[in-house]
Motif scaffolding. Structure first.
Motif, PDB file in Angstrom:
ATOM      1  N   SER A  97       0.823  -1.205   0.000  1.00  0.00           N
ATOM      2  CA  SER A  97       0.000   0.000   0.000  1.00  0.00           C
ATOM      3  C   SER A  97       0.859   1.258   0.000  1.00  0.00           C
ATOM      4  O   SER A  97       2.045   1.234   0.334  1.00  0.00           O
ATOM      5  CB  SER A  97      -0.907   0.011   1.226  1.00  0.00           C
ATOM      6  OG  SER A  97      -0.133   0.183   2.403  1.00  0.00           O
ATOM      7  N   VAL A  98       0.217   2.379  -0.344  1.00  0.00           N
ATOM      8  CA  VAL A  98       0.897   3.671  -0.269  1.00  0.00           C
ATOM      9  C   VAL A  98       1.329   3.943   1.175  1.00  0.00           C
ATOM     10  O   VAL A  98       2.457   4.393   1.423  1.00  0.00           O
ATOM     11  CB  VAL A  98      -0.009   4.795  -0.789  1.00  0.00           C
ATOM     12  CG1 VAL A  98       0.633   6.160  -0.562  1.00  0.00           C
ATOM     13  CG2 VAL A  98      -0.303   4.599  -2.277  1.00  0.00           C
ATOM     14  N   CYS A 152      -2.308  -5.846  -8.903  1.00  0.00           N
ATOM     15  CA  CYS A 152      -1.624  -4.543  -8.904  1.00  0.00           C
ATOM     16  C   CYS A 152      -1.980  -3.750 -10.151  1.00  0.00           C
ATOM     17  O   CYS A 152      -2.205  -2.541 -10.077  1.00  0.00           O
ATOM     18  CB  CYS A 152      -0.116  -4.744  -8.836  1.00  0.00           C
ATOM     19  SG  CYS A 152       0.466  -5.577  -7.345  1.00  0.00           S
ATOM     20  N   LEU A 194       3.534   0.523  -5.209  1.00  0.00           N
ATOM     21  CA  LEU A 194       2.459   0.816  -4.273  1.00  0.00           C
ATOM     22  C   LEU A 194       1.103   0.706  -4.961  1.00  0.00           C
ATOM     23  O   LEU A 194       0.849  -0.248  -5.684  1.00  0.00           O
ATOM     24  CB  LEU A 194       2.713   2.188  -3.650  1.00  0.00           C
ATOM     25  CG  LEU A 194       4.149   2.366  -3.105  1.00  0.00           C
ATOM     26  CD1 LEU A 194       4.375   3.776  -2.598  1.00  0.00           C
ATOM     27  CD2 LEU A 194       4.472   1.337  -2.044  1.00  0.00           C
ATOM     28  N   GLY A 195       0.212   1.657  -4.748  1.00  0.00           N
ATOM     29  CA  GLY A 195      -1.158   1.510  -5.235  1.00  0.00           C
ATOM     30  C   GLY A 195      -1.316   1.730  -6.726  1.00  0.00           C
ATOM     31  O   GLY A 195      -0.397   2.134  -7.435  1.00  0.00           O
ATOM     32  N   TYR A 206      -2.205   7.921  -8.917  1.00  0.00           N
ATOM     33  CA  TYR A 206      -1.423   6.731  -9.215  1.00  0.00           C
ATOM     34  C   TYR A 206      -0.939   6.720 -10.668  1.00  0.00           C
ATOM     35  O   TYR A 206      -1.486   7.415 -11.521  1.00  0.00           O
ATOM     36  CB  TYR A 206      -2.258   5.471  -8.962  1.00  0.00           C
ATOM     37  CG  TYR A 206      -2.830   5.384  -7.579  1.00  0.00           C
ATOM     38  CD1 TYR A 206      -2.012   5.109  -6.495  1.00  0.00           C
ATOM     39  CD2 TYR A 206      -4.189   5.571  -7.349  1.00  0.00           C
ATOM     40  CE1 TYR A 206      -2.532   5.025  -5.208  1.00  0.00           C
ATOM     41  CE2 TYR A 206      -4.716   5.482  -6.068  1.00  0.00           C
ATOM     42  CZ  TYR A 206      -3.882   5.207  -5.002  1.00  0.00           C
ATOM     43  OH  TYR A 206      -4.392   5.127  -3.738  1.00  0.00           O
ATOM     44  N   GLU A 264      -9.908   6.372  -5.958  1.00  0.00           N
ATOM     45  CA  GLU A 264      -9.107   5.677  -4.962  1.00  0.00           C
ATOM     46  C   GLU A 264      -9.009   4.201  -5.308  1.00  0.00           C
ATOM     47  O   GLU A 264      -9.929   3.623  -5.895  1.00  0.00           O
ATOM     48  CB  GLU A 264      -9.717   5.844  -3.567  1.00  0.00           C
ATOM     49  CG  GLU A 264      -9.716   7.275  -3.074  1.00  0.00           C
ATOM     50  CD  GLU A 264     -10.225   7.392  -1.648  1.00  0.00           C
ATOM     51  OE1 GLU A 264     -10.359   6.333  -0.975  1.00  0.00           O
ATOM     52  OE2 GLU A 264     -10.486   8.518  -1.201  1.00  0.00           O
ATOM     53  N   GLU A 265      -7.917   3.588  -4.934  1.00  0.00           N
ATOM     54  CA  GLU A 265      -7.741   2.174  -5.235  1.00  0.00           C
ATOM     55  C   GLU A 265      -8.844   1.351  -4.573  1.00  0.00           C
ATOM     56  O   GLU A 265      -9.135   1.500  -3.386  1.00  0.00           O
ATOM     57  CB  GLU A 265      -6.373   1.699  -4.737  1.00  0.00           C
ATOM     58  CG  GLU A 265      -6.050   0.286  -5.149  1.00  0.00           C
ATOM     59  CD  GLU A 265      -4.612  -0.093  -4.844  1.00  0.00           C
ATOM     60  OE1 GLU A 265      -3.975  -0.752  -5.680  1.00  0.00           O
ATOM     61  OE2 GLU A 265      -4.128   0.272  -3.756  1.00  0.00           O
ATOM     62  N   PHE A 325      -9.159  -2.322  -5.445  1.00  0.00           N
ATOM     63  CA  PHE A 325      -8.515  -3.625  -5.269  1.00  0.00           C
ATOM     64  C   PHE A 325      -9.537  -4.717  -5.000  1.00  0.00           C
ATOM     65  O   PHE A 325      -9.377  -5.566  -4.121  1.00  0.00           O
ATOM     66  CB  PHE A 325      -7.479  -3.563  -4.141  1.00  0.00           C
ATOM     67  CG  PHE A 325      -6.218  -4.319  -4.464  1.00  0.00           C
ATOM     68  CD1 PHE A 325      -5.465  -3.996  -5.568  1.00  0.00           C
ATOM     69  CD2 PHE A 325      -5.790  -5.360  -3.653  1.00  0.00           C
ATOM     70  CE1 PHE A 325      -4.298  -4.689  -5.868  1.00  0.00           C
ATOM     71  CE2 PHE A 325      -4.632  -6.066  -3.933  1.00  0.00           C
ATOM     72  CZ  PHE A 325      -3.882  -5.726  -5.052  1.00  0.00           C
ATOM     73  N   LYS A 358      -4.655   2.605  -9.870  1.00  0.00           N
ATOM     74  CA  LYS A 358      -6.050   2.806 -10.274  1.00  0.00           C
ATOM     75  C   LYS A 358      -6.051   2.779 -11.799  1.00  0.00           C
ATOM     76  O   LYS A 358      -6.361   3.764 -12.471  1.00  0.00           O
ATOM     77  CB  LYS A 358      -6.577   4.142  -9.728  1.00  0.00           C
ATOM     78  CG  LYS A 358      -8.100   4.292  -9.827  1.00  0.00           C
ATOM     79  CD  LYS A 358      -8.822   3.384  -8.863  1.00  0.00           C
ATOM     80  CE  LYS A 358     -10.329   3.521  -8.958  1.00  0.00           C
ATOM     81  NZ  LYS A 358     -11.018   2.557  -8.066  1.00  0.00           N
ATOM     82  N   THR A 380       2.179   5.560  -7.058  1.00  0.00           N
ATOM     83  CA  THR A 380       2.443   4.142  -7.316  1.00  0.00           C
ATOM     84  C   THR A 380       3.858   3.781  -6.897  1.00  0.00           C
ATOM     85  O   THR A 380       4.166   2.607  -6.728  1.00  0.00           O
ATOM     86  CB  THR A 380       2.210   3.822  -8.798  1.00  0.00           C
ATOM     87  OG1 THR A 380       0.792   3.906  -9.048  1.00  0.00           O
ATOM     88  CG2 THR A 380       2.667   2.437  -9.172  1.00  0.00           C
TER      89      THR A 380
END
Length: 462
Positions: A209-210, A264, A231-232, A389, A362-363, A365, A234, A435
């Motif tokens: 994660s971020v 990812c 990291l994240g 991202y 926002e991510e 996932f 989108k 990211t």
């Protein structure tokens, strides 16, 4: 009393595995052993290191049946997909195959007067903090080149996939990689941060994660430790009016829903030219309704539970907020009776969405995707770049020149045309913005797990 690190199975909610985290003293001792063993490992011929690492990968393949079952228990992936061995083998074999070329010295001069060159020296000890969503592939993306380049490696795997670290260690040790050269350890957050802050490592690779990446950076502050952070994301898809519609739907929806959306580089938002929008949405809904949510051990299941019920809760919250703000859900609840309000989460397609909604910015996932119509490349480009991202973007068109023109303006690490959700080991894996930073795979991946060392020798004549 030491708090145990636990893997709670998403399949039935029980504690599937638990381990005690290492004490600070035991963790420091592991690092010391790795540092002591690294020099002899690096002194072995490159061909020998390659052979031993490849033998370790072969041992993982030989253990496939057990590994696939364990993955289902740990993070919910349906057993019908057979684990991660296709990608694992492709990447490992490629990185082994290019090692000699990637690690070869850059010779500037070798004359009667001077020898000038750059060599690539191992960092020493590489620390891999691996994620749970593709727990073998993501870990081995760094472990394979790091070991081949002559580093010792310490792996700390995610709590959700505790057993994966055990299996990787078993496979490599059985192949002949010394136990101190590759170590799998269990740490809590504070233990992880302390090792980094104590300058234990030459390079740290973190995937997660971020917030996790920020914690790694804070721990490394002032140590000048080299970091690789994935990291994240989108990741967007943009479908132009000349796209092969059926192929676009099939690939993008698979990219959005495979592994319960826990990828990812999974597709999390789609922009479709307004001329194709209705047809794309109709076909996308039809595609999603063919999925079967259920127990990952059921051969008919194509969508297992999310890895943890708290991850599913995030996706539900984003979806509910979007609907309250005017979004429309297109997948009916009755088509997915296995949704239990916990880790088992039905897939969802949303329209009437915009960038005021978290589900588009926002991510997530998880198995949800929003689809928006656009009228121009400029509009699509602005929306794709309207994100904190930058991992991948997917363009769908038969006009390559048009795709090149758009691709070079997208703030992202990788741009696909007419495909998505794939890591090509010959092309570096990288990101920008939140990211993260750094490079994995390809020849450049070897530069991450080594440091350049220059030599300038003047040959003195008698």
């Amino acid at each position: 009393m030491t708090k145990m690190i636990q893997c709670i199975s998403p399949v039935d909610g029980r504690v599937y595995a638990e381990r005690a985290p290492l004490s600070p003293e035991a963790a420091a001792a592991s690092v010391a052993r790795a540092k002591a063993a690294q020099g002899a490992w690096a002194a072995r011929p490159l061909e020998e290191r390659i052979r031993l690492v490849q033998a370790g990968v072969a041992n993982l393949n030989a253990d496939k049946d057990r590994i696939v079952e364990e993955l289902a228990w740990q993070m919910g992936r349906p057993t019908r997909f057979g684990g991660e061995f296709g990608g694992l083998n492709e990447r490992s074999n490629f990185m082994a195959g290019i090692a000699a070329e990637a690690l070869a010295p850059m010779v500037v001069e070798d004359s009667g007067t001077f020898a000038r060159r750059i060599e690539f020296a191992p960092h020493g000890v590489v620390f891999v903090v691996a994620p749970w969503n593709y727990p073998y592939m993501t870990a081995m993306n760094t472990i394979v080149p790091a070991l081949i380049a002559g580093n010792a490696v310490i792996l700390k795997h995610a709590s959700q996939t505790l057993v994966v670290g055990d299996r990787i260690a078993e496979a490599l040790h059985k192949a002949g990689v010394p136990e101190d050269v590759f170590q799998n350890i269990v740490l809590d957050h504070s233990g992880t941060e302390k090792l980094i802050a104590d300058r234990s490592f030459g390079f740290v690779n973190f995937t997660g994660s971020v917030g996790g990446g920020q914690a790694i950076e804070r721990a490394a502050a002032g140590t000048f430790t080299a970091l690789g952070l994935e990291l994240g994301g989108k990741d967007p898809g943009y479908v132009m009016e000349d796209a092969d519609l059926d192929w676009a739907v099939d690939t993008l929806m698979d990219g959005a829903m495979y592994n319960a959306g826990q990828c990812c580089c999974g597709i999390e938002r789609i922009y479709v030219n307004h001329k194709l929008f209705d047809d794309f949405v109709e076909k996308a809904v039809r595609w999603v309704n063919t999925l079967k949510l259920g127990n990952p051990f059921d051969a008919e299941t194509t969508l297992g539970p999310m890895a943890n019920k708290r991850f599913a809760a995030t996706v539900r919250a984003q979806t509910e907020e979007a609907v309250a703000a005017g979004a429309k859900t297109l997948i009916e609840r009755q088509n997915f009776p296995a949704d239990d309000g916990g880790a088992y989460l039905m897939p969802q397609v949303l329209v009437n969405v915009d960038h005021s909604m978290r589900v588009m910015t926002e991510e997530s996932f998880g198995p949800v995707v929003g689809i928006m119509p656009v009228k121009s490349d400029e509009e699509a480009l602005a929306l794709m770049n309207d994100s904190p991202y930058g991992l991948t973007a997917s363009l769908w068109t038969q006009d390559q020149d048009r795709a090149w023109n758009i691709a070079r303006k997208i703030d992202t690490g990788t741009v696909f045309m007419n495909r998505a959700d794939y890591l090509d080991p010959a092309i570096c894996w990288t990101g920008c913005k939140d990211t993260g930073r750094g490079v994995g795979l390809s020849k450049l991946g070897y530069q991450s797990v080594t440091r350049p060392r220059s030599y300038h020798f003047r040959k003195v004549k008698a």
